[in-house]
Design a protein around this motif. Structure first.
Motif, PDB file in Angstrom:
ATOM      1  N   VAL A   1      -2.219 -32.880 -29.800  1.00  0.00           N
ATOM      2  CA  VAL A   1      -3.550 -32.745 -29.199  1.00  0.00           C
ATOM      3  C   VAL A   1      -3.739 -31.290 -28.784  1.00  0.00           C
ATOM      4  O   VAL A   1      -2.825 -30.664 -28.238  1.00  0.00           O
TER       5      VAL A   1
ATOM      6  N   PRO B   1      -4.569 -28.067 -26.650  1.00  0.00           N
ATOM      7  CA  PRO B   1      -4.439 -27.837 -25.205  1.00  0.00           C
ATOM      8  C   PRO B   1      -5.778 -27.852 -24.462  1.00  0.00           C
ATOM      9  O   PRO B   1      -5.811 -28.083 -23.249  1.00  0.00           O
ATOM     10  N   THR B   2      -6.887 -27.622 -25.167  1.00  0.00           N
ATOM     11  CA  THR B   2      -8.203 -27.646 -24.520  1.00  0.00           C
ATOM     12  C   THR B   2      -8.816 -29.047 -24.529  1.00  0.00           C
ATOM     13  O   THR B   2      -9.923 -29.237 -24.032  1.00  0.00           O
TER      14      THR B   2
ATOM     15  N   ALA C   1      -6.325 -32.086 -24.418  1.00  0.00           N
ATOM     16  CA  ALA C   1      -5.328 -32.990 -23.829  1.00  0.00           C
ATOM     17  C   ALA C   1      -5.485 -33.255 -22.333  1.00  0.00           C
ATOM     18  O   ALA C   1      -5.489 -34.422 -21.913  1.00  0.00           O
TER      19      ALA C   1
ATOM     20  N   GLN D   1       2.322 -34.067 -28.203  1.00  0.00           N
ATOM     21  CA  GLN D   1       2.620 -32.637 -28.232  1.00  0.00           C
ATOM     22  C   GLN D   1       1.310 -31.870 -28.112  1.00  0.00           C
ATOM     23  O   GLN D   1       0.340 -32.207 -28.783  1.00  0.00           O
ATOM     24  N   GLU D   2       1.277 -30.867 -27.253  1.00  0.00           N
ATOM     25  CA  GLU D   2       0.111 -29.983 -27.196  1.00  0.00           C
ATOM     26  C   GLU D   2       0.352 -28.842 -28.170  1.00  0.00           C
ATOM     27  O   GLU D   2       1.352 -28.143 -28.079  1.00  0.00           O
TER      28      GLU D   2
ATOM     29  N   GLN E   1      -1.810 -25.781 -30.832  1.00  0.00           N
ATOM     30  CA  GLN E   1      -3.036 -25.168 -31.320  1.00  0.00           C
ATOM     31  C   GLN E   1      -3.342 -25.669 -32.733  1.00  0.00           C
ATOM     32  O   GLN E   1      -2.506 -26.288 -33.396  1.00  0.00           O
TER      33      GLN E   1
ATOM     34  N   THR F   1      -0.788 -27.301 -35.686  1.00  0.00           N
ATOM     35  CA  THR F   1      -1.021 -28.746 -35.778  1.00  0.00           C
ATOM     36  C   THR F   1      -1.249 -29.167 -37.219  1.00  0.00           C
ATOM     37  O   THR F   1      -0.644 -30.130 -37.707  1.00  0.00           O
TER      38      THR F   1
ATOM     39  N   HIS G   1      -6.887 -19.949 -30.568  1.00  0.00           N
ATOM     40  CA  HIS G   1      -7.463 -21.173 -30.004  1.00  0.00           C
ATOM     41  C   HIS G   1      -8.856 -21.361 -30.620  1.00  0.00           C
ATOM     42  O   HIS G   1      -9.715 -20.486 -30.507  1.00  0.00           O
TER      43      HIS G   1
ATOM     44  N   SER H   1      -4.492 -20.057 -19.381  1.00  0.00           N
ATOM     45  CA  SER H   1      -4.950 -21.384 -19.761  1.00  0.00           C
ATOM     46  C   SER H   1      -6.314 -21.602 -19.125  1.00  0.00           C
ATOM     47  O   SER H   1      -6.738 -20.838 -18.249  1.00  0.00           O
TER      48      SER H   1
END
Length: 308
Positions: free
Chosen positions: A97, A99-100, A102, A125-126, A128, A132, A198, A224
């Motif tokens: 997923v 990070p922005t 999850a 797992q987070e 990018q 991914t 990102h 973040s």
């Protein structure tokens, strides 16, 4: 040649160290080394250059490793076929997923899913977008939740929801006095943005017609969204946050949220798998839980919104 030997060489390539690979595979190092040596003897080629530290695959080894990854992924589908035939929602499932996404999406559905399907072990797992998609193509994960429709021919995306972007503005910023944000109002030097790579950043930079943000990025490269929000709350600058994040804010924090003027930048969230993905019963359940967990109006593109 055995599946076990292929697992061993992939572990060596992952850790670039025989002892660490053996520990990961839960065998002794002599056992792992012997099995790899047998494979090399069978193939008539050295797969790893043992004289270098860390250990590196040879040119022939790289080609064998790529094929081994494909073979192991295809072998893993055999169990998935049986599981799907039983329409069983159990076993492990590897989900990546962004990070922005999850921190704001997972708390809305994951606990309920776990309570309803106790035999399902979802491993999150987070990651990018680029790593991914690479992990999906290599079979290292089963599915992903990302912020765009995949363009790779081997992948398929299932639409989940639309998510609008909002500004998060310090009370010390002139733009705080405005009800809506216009791109011409944004001061690059007081804008907190995520690092390059990102898609959250890339989508907003395109929408705002900016190539780069200058000062804050140089001062704080590895931030973040949560860090940037704290910076804004401390009285400096502005940042952008996704719609689901606004639903977690206190009343005081809500006062710093500003919508964009029309057109309102919006992203599409997708559940992505490989096209040869087998566990359709499980993916259907996951998609249903996610769509039930977000506000109903996020399932359609609303008036004034523009997908970026």
């Amino acid at each position: 040649m055995t599946i076990q030997q292929l697992e061993y060489i992939l572990a060596i390539n992952k850790f670039r160290h025989f002892a660490k690979a053996a520990e990961y595979c839960r065998v002794t190092q002599p056992t792992l080394s012997m099995m790899v040596q047998k494979l090399e003897d069978e193939l008539g080629v050295k797969l790893f250059d043992r004289s270098s530290q860390p250990v590196r695959p040879t040119s022939a080894g790289m080609k064998v490793l790529e094929q081994a990854q494909r073979v192991l992924y295809q072998a893993s589908l055999i169990k998935d076929i049986v599981t799907e035939e039983k329409e069983s929602v159990r076993g492990s499932f590897r989900l990546a997923v962004l990070p922005t996404i999850a921190p704001y999406l997972l708390p809305r559905f994951l606990q309920h899913l776990a309570e309803e399907h106790k035999d399902l072990d979802i491993r999150i797992q987070e990651m990018q977008t680029a790593p991914t998609l690479s992990a999906l193509l290599k079979g290292e994960i089963d599915a992903a939740i990302i912020a765009n429709q995949p363009i790779e021919s081997e992948l398929q995306g299932h639409f989940l929801y639309y998510e609008e972007f909002f500004g998060y503005v310090s009370r010390n910023e002139p733009i705080f006095e405005k009800d809506k944000i216009r791109t011409t109002d944004i001061n690059d030097e007081r804008l907190w943005l995520l690092d390059e790579g990102h898609c959250f950043r890339d989508q907003l930079m395109r929408f705002c017609q900016r190539e780069k943000a200058r000062v804050n990025q140089a001062a704080y490269r590895f931030g973040s969204l949560e860090t940037f929000m704290h910076m804004v709350e401390s009285g400096y600058g502005m940042t952008f946050i996704p719609e689901l994040a606004t639903l977690q804010l206190s009343q005081e924090q809500q006062e710093m949220v500003r919508p964009f003027a029309i057109p309102k930048p919006t992203r599409e969230i997708y559940f992505v798998t490989r096209k040869d993905f087998i566990r359709h019963s499980l993916s259907k359940i996951l998609i249903e839980h996610i769509q039930e967990a977000v506000p109903k109006d996020m399932l359609r593109l609303r008036a004034g919104q523009k997908v970026v």
